[in-house]
Enzyme design. Structure first.
Site, PDB file in Angstrom:
ATOM      1  N   HIS A 188       0.944  -1.201   0.026  1.00 54.23           N
ATOM      2  CA  HIS A 188      -0.076  -0.212   0.047  1.00 54.23           C
ATOM      3  C   HIS A 188       0.877   1.279   0.039  1.00 54.23           C
ATOM      4  O   HIS A 188       0.378   2.467  -0.333  1.00 54.23           O
ATOM      5  CB  HIS A 188      -0.770   0.006   1.204  1.00 54.23           C
ATOM      6  CG  HIS A 188      -2.096  -0.974   1.279  1.00 54.23           C
ATOM      7  ND1 HIS A 188      -2.802  -1.124  -0.015  1.00 54.23           N
ATOM      8  CD2 HIS A 188      -2.328  -1.984   2.040  1.00 54.23           C
ATOM      9  CE1 HIS A 188      -3.760  -2.083   0.385  1.00 54.23           C
ATOM     10  NE2 HIS A 188      -3.394  -2.528   1.529  1.00 54.23           N
ATOM     11  N   ASP A 232      -3.078 -10.421  -2.518  1.00 58.18           N
ATOM     12  CA  ASP A 232      -3.716  -9.892  -1.052  1.00 58.18           C
ATOM     13  C   ASP A 232      -5.338  -9.491  -1.272  1.00 58.18           C
ATOM     14  O   ASP A 232      -5.519  -9.018  -2.768  1.00 58.18           O
ATOM     15  CB  ASP A 232      -3.044  -8.708  -0.657  1.00 58.18           C
ATOM     16  CG  ASP A 232      -3.223  -8.092   0.691  1.00 58.18           C
ATOM     17  OD1 ASP A 232      -2.761  -8.387   1.755  1.00 58.18           O
ATOM     18  OD2 ASP A 232      -4.331  -7.422   0.800  1.00 58.18           O
ATOM     19  N   HIS A 234      -6.531  -6.665  -0.753  1.00 57.13           N
ATOM     20  CA  HIS A 234      -6.600  -5.298  -0.937  1.00 57.13           C
ATOM     21  C   HIS A 234      -5.688  -5.038  -2.198  1.00 57.13           C
ATOM     22  O   HIS A 234      -4.723  -5.548  -2.240  1.00 57.13           O
ATOM     23  CB  HIS A 234      -6.072  -4.481   0.250  1.00 57.13           C
ATOM     24  CG  HIS A 234      -6.988  -4.910   1.619  1.00 57.13           C
ATOM     25  ND1 HIS A 234      -6.406  -5.704   2.466  1.00 57.13           N
ATOM     26  CD2 HIS A 234      -8.152  -4.308   1.779  1.00 57.13           C
ATOM     27  CE1 HIS A 234      -7.193  -5.810   3.500  1.00 57.13           C
ATOM     28  NE2 HIS A 234      -8.154  -5.110   3.194  1.00 57.13           N
ATOM     29  N   ASP A 319      -5.480 -12.479   3.737  1.00 55.26           N
ATOM     30  CA  ASP A 319      -6.823 -11.806   4.092  1.00 55.26           C
ATOM     31  C   ASP A 319      -7.847 -11.935   3.036  1.00 55.26           C
ATOM     32  O   ASP A 319      -9.159 -11.557   3.011  1.00 55.26           O
ATOM     33  CB  ASP A 319      -6.634 -10.153   4.118  1.00 55.26           C
ATOM     34  CG  ASP A 319      -5.674  -9.494   3.366  1.00 55.26           C
ATOM     35  OD1 ASP A 319      -5.333 -10.184   2.172  1.00 55.26           O
ATOM     36  OD2 ASP A 319      -5.492  -8.422   3.572  1.00 55.26           O
TER      37      ASP A 319
HETATM   38  C1  SP5 Z   1      -1.458  -5.145   3.879  1.00 60.00           C
HETATM   39  C2  SP5 Z   1      -2.907  -4.985   4.212  1.00 60.00           C
HETATM   40  O1  SP5 Z   1      -3.689  -5.951   4.067  1.00 60.00           O
HETATM   41  N1  SP5 Z   1      -3.307  -3.951   4.587  1.00 60.00           N
HETATM   42  C3  SP5 Z   1      -4.663  -3.737   4.836  1.00 60.00           C
HETATM   43  C4  SP5 Z   1      -4.997  -2.612   5.799  1.00 60.00           C
HETATM   44  C5  SP5 Z   1      -6.691  -2.315   5.728  1.00 60.00           C
HETATM   45  N2  SP5 Z   1      -6.860  -1.389   6.660  1.00 60.00           N
HETATM   46  C6  SP5 Z   1      -8.272  -0.648   6.749  1.00 60.00           C
HETATM   47  C7  SP5 Z   1      -9.153  -1.627   6.760  1.00 60.00           C
HETATM   48  C8  SP5 Z   1     -10.816  -0.852   6.623  1.00 60.00           C
HETATM   49  C9  SP5 Z   1     -11.794  -1.890   6.958  1.00 60.00           C
HETATM   50  N3  SP5 Z   1     -12.905  -1.210   7.163  1.00 60.00           N
HETATM   51  C10 SP5 Z   1     -14.020  -2.008   7.175  1.00 60.00           C
HETATM   52  C11 SP5 Z   1     -14.161  -2.983   5.728  1.00 60.00           C
HETATM   53  C12 SP5 Z   1     -15.324  -4.085   5.982  1.00 60.00           C
HETATM   54  N4  SP5 Z   1     -15.187  -4.686   4.582  1.00 60.00           N
HETATM   55 ZN    ZN Z   2      -4.720  -6.939   2.614  1.00 58.27          ZN
END
Ligand code: SP5
Ligand code: ZN
Length: 382
Positions: A188, A232, A234, A319
């Site tokens: 990220h 990942d 995300h 994740d």
């Molecule tokens: C490396 C990595 O996996 N970083 C991810 C960081 C995510 N942080 C913010 C998550 C926000 C979650 N909000 C609720 C979403 C429900 N689907």
């Molecule tokens: Zn992630």
């Protein structure tokens, strides 16, 4: 599978704002502890060899030379940002804002491009202002050991790159692939902003490291093609952004559609300039099944095969697991074996030197099993 680990990656421990609450960051040292425990108990069965980088005898004087890591960091990140990561915690402590064992978080963010693009305006002098200048969210606290762990995490991919580089021919035993148990993760963060638990972009650093170690004498093989497959949950906004104009690095990501980091990851982001068509986003709706996932994976594999990379980097996050607190796919433990085998069993990808770089994965109770399942598929061991 050779697995690289460094105890220093366990030191970083911080807080985040998650669901409007200040909590211990889900990206915690126990993640690595459970992975190591699972690898140890699966070790004999699956030929997993965990090596603490401090114990490695590479027979290469370069390896301990800190200037190589420094060079690779400076190619991957802004110098002022690196300096910020290194010094801001002690500044907050000496200003009496936090105690030594506490973390800092931003209180204000810079709205771009309104301020940052103002000519001649460098980083803000104010210590509060700087925290928000060099971050884009509230999940990237900085504790006294953040810099130490982030450096160690980056050091793992550098060592992995050295080990898999095909031109490092002096060694007798050359692994085809290496897993770097990176923590904190990297995909990220951008050249100058931390975010999503990431401070140094390990995948970006790995690309520079592969190129560094692919140099023979004066013959710079700077055009060697590298593919990054980001698995990942995300979208890896930082990695995408870094290589967005670069046709020598193909970035392919499968991730949750409209999920964090929210503003990137759409199919329409295909790269720009000469980098056009070398960025591939394959978003999947929330609650996607393994079948939907595998369909996207097949597209990803096909695209990477066409690209014919000399090296592959997998940004490996767990994740995507059905119980993960930050993800929403329906993948189960045995699916990681299928996913890994699909990548490795592809003719075009099976033989490419590969660095597996750990990214996310926050459901501690099953994290170890999920990694072992992935490695089982990767090594075709059943
Ligand atoms: C490396 C990595 O996996 N970083 C991810 C960081 C995510 N942080 C913010 C998550 C926000 C979650 N909000 C609720 C979403 C429900 N689907
Ligand atoms: Zn992630």
């Amino acid at each position: 599978m050779l697995v690289l680990h460094d105890k220093a990656t366990l030191a970083h421990q911080t807080v985040e704002i998650l669901n409007a609450k200040l909590v211990e960051a889900l990206e915690c040292p126990e993640r690595i502890e459970v992975l190591l425990a699972a690898l140890e108990s699966a070790g004999n069965q699956h030929e997993i060899r965990v090596v603490n980088v401090g114990d490695l005898d590479g027979g290469d004087a370069d390896r301990d030379n800190p200037t190589i890591l420094e060079k690779l960091l400076s190619e991957s990140h802004d110098a002022n940002y690196l300096n910020h990561l290194r010094t801001i915690h002690s500044e907050w402590v000496s200003n009496g804002i936090i105690k030594e064992d506490e973390s800092l978080l931003p209180e204000c963010f810079q709205v771009q491009p309104f301020y940052r693009l103002a000519k001649g305006r460098g980083p803000p002098k104010d210590v509060f202002a700087r925290a928000g200048y060099y971050a884009f969210d509230l999940s990237t606290g900085i504790c006294k050991d953040t810099w130490k762990s982030a450096l160690a995490s980056a050091g793992l991919v550098v060592e992995a790159a050295r080990l898999v580089s095909v031109n490092q021919s002096s060694r007798t035993e050359q692994p085809k692939d290496v897993l770097a148990l990176c923590r904190p993760p990297g995909h990220h963060c951008t050249t100058n902003m931390a975010g999503g638990y990431c401070y140094l972009n390990n995948a970006v650093i790995a690309v520079h490291a592969l190129r560094h170690y692919s140099t023979v004498g004066d013959a710079l093989l700077t055009c060697s093609k590298v593919a990054i497959l980001d698995l990942d949950f995300h979208h890896g906004n930082g990695t995408q952004h870094y290589f967005y104009h670069d046709p020598s690095v193909l970035y392919v990501s499968i991730h949750g559609q409209d999920e964090y980091p929210y503003y990137t990851g759409s199919e329409t982001e295909i790269g720009e300039g000469s980098g056009e068509c070398f960025n591939v986003n394959l978003p999947l709706p929330v609650h996607s099944s393994v079948d939907q996932y595998v369909e996207k994976l097949e597209c990803a594999i096909q695209r990477i095969g066409l690209f014919k990379p000399e090296y592959l980097i997998v940004s490996l996050g767990f994740d995507t697991f059905r119980l993960d607190p930050l993800g929403s796919f329906e993948l189960d433990t045995q699916d990681y074996e299928v996913i890994a085998r699909k990548v490795r069993a592809t003719k075009e990808l099976g033989e490419i030197p590969t660095i597996l770089v750990l990214e996310g994965g926050y459901f501690l109770e099953r994290l170890g099993e999920n990694l072992v399942s992935f490695l089982k598929g990767w090594e075709h061991s059943i």
